[in-house]
Design a protein around this motif. Structure first.
Motif, PDB file in Angstrom:
ATOM      1  N   CYS A 197      -6.572  -2.657 -12.219  1.00 12.84           N
ATOM      2  CA  CYS A 197      -5.746  -3.170 -11.118  1.00 12.84           C
ATOM      3  C   CYS A 197      -4.564  -3.968 -11.652  1.00 12.84           C
ATOM      4  N   GLN A 198      -4.807  -4.718 -12.732  1.00  8.99           N
ATOM      5  CA  GLN A 198      -3.717  -5.522 -13.284  1.00  8.99           C
ATOM      6  C   GLN A 198      -2.598  -4.637 -13.802  1.00  8.99           C
ATOM      7  N   ILE A 199      -2.960  -3.510 -14.410  1.00  7.37           N
ATOM      8  CA  ILE A 199      -1.938  -2.569 -14.899  1.00  7.37           C
ATOM      9  C   ILE A 199      -1.127  -2.033 -13.722  1.00  7.37           C
ATOM     10  N   VAL A 200      -1.813  -1.627 -12.656  1.00  8.15           N
ATOM     11  CA  VAL A 200      -1.129  -1.075 -11.479  1.00  8.15           C
ATOM     12  C   VAL A 200      -0.253  -2.156 -10.833  1.00  8.15           C
ATOM     13  N   ALA A 201      -0.793  -3.361 -10.682  1.00  4.58           N
ATOM     14  CA  ALA A 201      -0.028  -4.446 -10.046  1.00  4.58           C
ATOM     15  C   ALA A 201       1.201  -4.804 -10.888  1.00  4.58           C
ATOM     16  N   ASP A 202       1.042  -4.861 -12.200  1.00  4.72           N
ATOM     17  CA  ASP A 202       2.184  -5.187 -13.076  1.00  4.72           C
ATOM     18  C   ASP A 202       3.277  -4.136 -12.937  1.00  4.72           C
ATOM     19  N   ASP A 203       2.866  -2.862 -12.892  1.00  2.00           N
ATOM     20  CA  ASP A 203       3.844  -1.776 -12.741  1.00  2.00           C
ATOM     21  C   ASP A 203       4.599  -1.911 -11.419  1.00  2.00           C
ATOM     22  N   ILE A 204       3.856  -2.175 -10.358  1.00  2.00           N
ATOM     23  CA  ILE A 204       4.474  -2.302  -9.031  1.00  2.00           C
ATOM     24  C   ILE A 204       5.435  -3.488  -9.004  1.00  2.00           C
ATOM     25  N   ASN A 205       4.975  -4.603  -9.539  1.00  2.98           N
ATOM     26  CA  ASN A 205       5.809  -5.812  -9.516  1.00  2.98           C
ATOM     27  C   ASN A 205       7.057  -5.650 -10.382  1.00  2.98           C
ATOM     28  N   ALA A 206       6.888  -4.982 -11.532  1.00  2.00           N
ATOM     29  CA  ALA A 206       8.035  -4.767 -12.422  1.00  2.00           C
ATOM     30  C   ALA A 206       9.074  -3.872 -11.763  1.00  2.00           C
ATOM     31  N   ALA A 207       8.606  -3.012 -10.853  1.00  2.00           N
ATOM     32  CA  ALA A 207       9.534  -2.103 -10.162  1.00  2.00           C
ATOM     33  C   ALA A 207      10.113  -2.748  -8.901  1.00  2.00           C
ATOM     34  N   GLY A 208       9.873  -4.043  -8.712  1.00  2.00           N
ATOM     35  CA  GLY A 208      10.478  -4.736  -7.574  1.00  2.00           C
ATOM     36  C   GLY A 208       9.531  -4.971  -6.420  1.00  2.00           C
ATOM     37  N   GLY A 209       8.275  -4.655  -6.600  1.00  2.00           N
ATOM     38  CA  GLY A 209       7.293  -4.911  -5.540  1.00  2.00           C
ATOM     39  C   GLY A 209       7.202  -3.742  -4.571  1.00  2.00           C
ATOM     40  N   TYR A 259     -11.067   0.891  -8.626  1.00  2.00           N
ATOM     41  CA  TYR A 259     -10.491  -0.263  -7.920  1.00  2.00           C
ATOM     42  C   TYR A 259      -8.967  -0.116  -7.785  1.00  2.00           C
ATOM     43  N   PRO A 260      -8.246   0.327  -8.853  1.00  2.00           N
ATOM     44  CA  PRO A 260      -6.807   0.574  -8.663  1.00  2.00           C
ATOM     45  C   PRO A 260      -6.525   1.598  -7.553  1.00  2.00           C
ATOM     46  N   ALA A 261      -7.377   2.629  -7.454  1.00  2.00           N
ATOM     47  CA  ALA A 261      -7.175   3.627  -6.398  1.00  2.00           C
ATOM     48  C   ALA A 261      -7.338   2.986  -5.017  1.00  2.00           C
ATOM     49  N   ILE A 262      -8.284   2.054  -4.911  1.00  2.00           N
ATOM     50  CA  ILE A 262      -8.472   1.345  -3.631  1.00  2.00           C
ATOM     51  C   ILE A 262      -7.256   0.460  -3.343  1.00  2.00           C
ATOM     52  N   LEU A 263      -6.761  -0.193  -4.390  1.00  2.00           N
ATOM     53  CA  LEU A 263      -5.556  -1.028  -4.227  1.00  2.00           C
ATOM     54  C   LEU A 263      -4.386  -0.179  -3.724  1.00  2.00           C
ATOM     55  N   LEU A 264      -4.239   1.020  -4.289  1.00  2.00           N
ATOM     56  CA  LEU A 264      -3.160   1.918  -3.853  1.00  2.00           C
ATOM     57  C   LEU A 264      -3.364   2.357  -2.401  1.00  2.00           C
ATOM     58  N   ASN A 265      -4.629   2.600  -2.020  1.00  2.00           N
ATOM     59  CA  ASN A 265      -4.943   2.912  -0.616  1.00  2.00           C
ATOM     60  C   ASN A 265      -4.478   1.787   0.304  1.00  2.00           C
ATOM     61  N   TRP A 266      -4.783   0.562  -0.135  1.00  2.00           N
ATOM     62  CA  TRP A 266      -4.419  -0.613   0.685  1.00  2.00           C
ATOM     63  C   TRP A 266      -2.904  -0.694   0.853  1.00  2.00           C
TER      64      TRP A 266
END
Lengths: 421, 289
Positions: free
Chosen positions: A58-70, A323-330
């Motif tokens: 999840c941290q990898i996915v969140a970092d990628d999303i945040n680095a791309a501007g959220g 868990y990252p897949a669930i985060l992406l669903n959310w």
């Protein structure tokens, strides 16, 4: 052209700010809102392999999303912030952690592993109308409106592996199942495998249950192999490595099917590549080319796999991507709702007749088994070890199997004393 | 017949491991009067040492096994000097101290090995011995059996043929009488916990390639050690060895013919039956009040 000292000073400050700003993280420039997502998971103890790798992912996915501007939700930009609590698979700690995440950290969703820890927080979560996710849809009850399972449908996906095995190896006619004797993981999985084998015309000649206090698997394996099964089935993953080791040493030559095969490189190191090759299970590595095919809802799976293994070389497990897949669903649900509020996101997610999940399009299911359609089921990959590497062989439909054979599954669940509606 | 023979061999191998850590527990209890709840964690430290030094950093298995024994022995000696000796006259304090050590060692293992999955150690001895075309015994397990047997023989020799061994048994029988004979109780306590901890370290090192290694693995070890100790007779070293073999064979056969869940239940029932029928255990001596 002449410059005053004041002009030079002004230009210097502007230049310095611009140079400094270019090195600032994107999220500071964007001055985004923050959506906090809670993870109330085991990060220590026996269940840690089913919690901690999920946090890393999840941290990898969140970092990628945040680095791309959220992420844009309802006209506002949001950064994703993960807040994790280690309950060590202890129900009291799970309740403490859940309340801390909701009341103190103000998270908008809580991701959990499942089982007794979910059951312990469920009444409070429902009263607070807090969106909660589980990897075990068997946690769903007729009253659990805010509990959903949008990724893993443990252990329903096991039917796809058995279908594949029966089709590719029609000469295999008898199976023995070995698993833990707990109701949350082991027996659920054993019931599913029993149903899948029955549907496939394979005779289950032994269901060998054991507790968590086993230190030597030699007697269990020798007992099972004495019955000469064509298929050796491991329904849960806690002790896959010592079981595989014993199968290897005791000269087993039949087919092996397992729910998971976490850390299979360690199993190969303890046995041999030739022995592990051909083992069928259900959880792919994410550098698998089949994940690049259309329909898979996970951005750059190969890149994710590489980042994960670089940062956490020995920690990849089945939950690393779940868990990252669930985060992406959310995130998709929040985008559709235009809000990060739990009730709105849940409503948006549930309004989709054919919700997208990690392996494609699914559908809400569960009322026939647990009393509420709060689990997403669709297709699931069948994974086989080939040349020492896990590879997806094909996708098969869990929902299609359930449409035809749910009564067989319910029969076996009742036989093992498991809850059904 | 094949299954019976295989089960006997598997039972003996398990019995060897059980005996190693149960004898250590009995030795510490007998001499110092302390129920060492951290004994399972001493086994865990032995296994972790093999994982960290041998599997992760490449030192040979045998040198690492010796290192594991030394490290666990040092931990045992430190426990005796700084925890058990100051609380010698209060068995409850010693027990509570050992529970504290249990937690400290678990957290230390988590800090050293990190959180997450159980650790695995590839077997240093690959291959399988095949006898009569049907008996298949991995060399790693045979090595474990051989070393366990050697260690127990060495312990027997030490206890029955050396002055320190005699002194140790004398203290276990009656500490005050032994002290009156001029036996240095502090020295003998150090030897007892040193030997007990060394055996625990050896057991952990031998088990490491055969089991899942995690900070909580000592839990199962201590339960088994208590069952073996009670069945054998609390304080009886020979009883612990006999009970370890009997319990391991019993557990193995019940597992093979009735399943692992039934074996766990039956193991505990066996302990209860022994407590009812023979409260002092197989080899224990009943002391009249």
């Amino acid at each position: 052209m002449s410059f005053s000292r004041r002009d030079i000073l002004r230009a210097s400050i502007a230049g310095a700010f611009a140079a400094g700003a270019s090195t600032l993280p994107t999220r500071l420039l964007a001055a985004n809102n923050t959506a906090k997502i809670g993870m109330n998971i085991p990060m220590t103890g026996d269940y840690a392999p089913w919690g901690l790798p999920g946090l890393y992912g999840c941290q990898i996915v969140a970092d990628d999303i945040n680095a791309a501007g959220g992420v844009k939700i309802g006209g506002d930009s949001y950064n994703i912030e993960l807040v994790a609590y280690d309950h060590g698979y202890d129900t009291e700690k799970a309740v403490q952690g859940y309340k801390k995440l909701v009341l103190q950290d103000k998270v908008k969703m809580v991701m959990m592993l499942g089982g007794s820890t979910v059951a312990s927080v469920l009444p409070w979560a429902e009263r607070r109308k807090m969106l909660t996710t589980t990897l075990l849809p068997s946690d769903i009850t007729p009253d659990s409106d805010y509990l959903i399972a949008t990724c893993e449908s443990h252990p329903l996906y096991n039917v796809t592996g058995v279908e594949y095995l029966a089709e590719k190896f029609p000469q295999a006619k008898t199976a023995a199942i070995v698993t833990n004797n707990d109701a949350e993981y082991g027996l659920q999985s054993a019931a599913t495998y029993k149903a899948a084998f029955e549907v496939a015309g394979i005779d289950v000649i032994d269901v060998n249950l054991h507790g968590f206090d086993i230190t030597d698997f030699a007697p269990i394996v020798s007992s099972v192999l004495a019955k000469k099964p064509d298929i050796f089935c491991m329904a849960t993953s806690f002790y896959v490595t010592p079981l595989m080791e014993q199968l290897f040493h005791q000269g087993y030559q039949g087919k092996i099917i397992s729910c998971t095969l976490d850390y299979y490189d360690e199993i190969i190191a303890k046995t041999s590549r030739e022995f592990v090759d051909g083992t069928i299970f259900q959880f792919p590595d994410f550098d698998d080319p089949m994940l690049n095919q259309p329909g898979v809802n996970f951005p750059n799976p190969g890149d994710f796999d590489a980042k994960f293994r670089k940062a956490h070389p020995n920690d990849w497990s089945a939950v690393s991507w779940e868990y990252p897949a669930i985060l992406l669903n959310w995130i998709e649900g929040a985008k559709a709702a235009g809000s990060v509020e739990p009730t709105a996101v849940l409503k948006a997610l549930k309004s989709a007749k054919n919700p997208e999940f990690v392996f494609g399009e699914g559908r809400w299911w569960g009322s026939q088994l647990w009393g509420k359609d709060n689990a997403v089921v669709g297709r699931w990959p069948v994974v086989v070890v080939e040349g020492g590497k896990a590879r997806i062989k094909e996708y098969r439909s869990v929902s299609g199997w359930l449409d035809k054979h749910k009564d067989v599954l319910i029969k076996h669940m009742k036989e093992l004393g498991l809850r059904t509606v | 017949m094949e299954l019976v023979l295989l089960s006997i061999i598997n039972g003996l191998i398990q019995g060897g491991f059980f005996a190693l850590f149960a004898v250590g527990l009995v030795l510490i209890f007998g001499v110092m009067g302390v129920v060492n709840f951290a004994h399972g964690e001493l086994v865990m430290v032995g296994a972790y040492t093999i994982w960290l030094v041998h599997a992760q950093n490449g030192l040979g298995y045998i040198p690492t096994l010796i290192l594991a024994i030394l490290l666990v022995t040092i931990i045992g000696l430190l426990m005796e000097r700084f925890l058990f000796r100051p609380t010698r006259n209060d068995p409850l304090a010693g027990l509570i101290c050992s529970i504290g050590v249990l937690f400290v060692l678990q957290v230390a293992a988590t800090l050293v090995g990190g959180e997450g999955p159980s650790k695995q150690v590839p077997p240093p001895f690959h291959g399988t011995l095949v006898l009569f075309d049907f008996l298949r015994i991995p060399y790693q397990r045979l090595f474990g059996l051989g070393i366990s047997a050697l260690a127990l023989v060495a312990l027997w020799y030490f206890l029955t043929r050396t002055r320190f061994g005699w002194a140790l048994r004398a203290v276990a029988l009656d500490r005050d009488a032994a002290a009156l004979q001029g036996i240095n109780i502090n020295q003998i306590s150090m030897i007892a916990i040193g030997v007990g901890a060394a055996l625990a370290g050896l057991a952990g090192g031998l088990m490491a390639p055969l089991t899942n290694i995690n900070p909580h693995m000592g839990h199962n070890v201590i339960i088994t050690a208590f069952i073996v100790t009670i069945v054998g007779g609390v304080g009886s070293l020979s009883g612990a060895v006999y009970a370890a073999i009997i319990y391991a064979l019993f557990h193995t056969f019940v597992t093979v013919y009735f399943g692992g869940t039934v074996a766990t239940i039956c193991g505990l029932i066996l302990m209860v039956v022994v407590l009812i029928v023979r409260p002092a255990g197989i080899m224990g001596v009943r002391v009249s009040e």
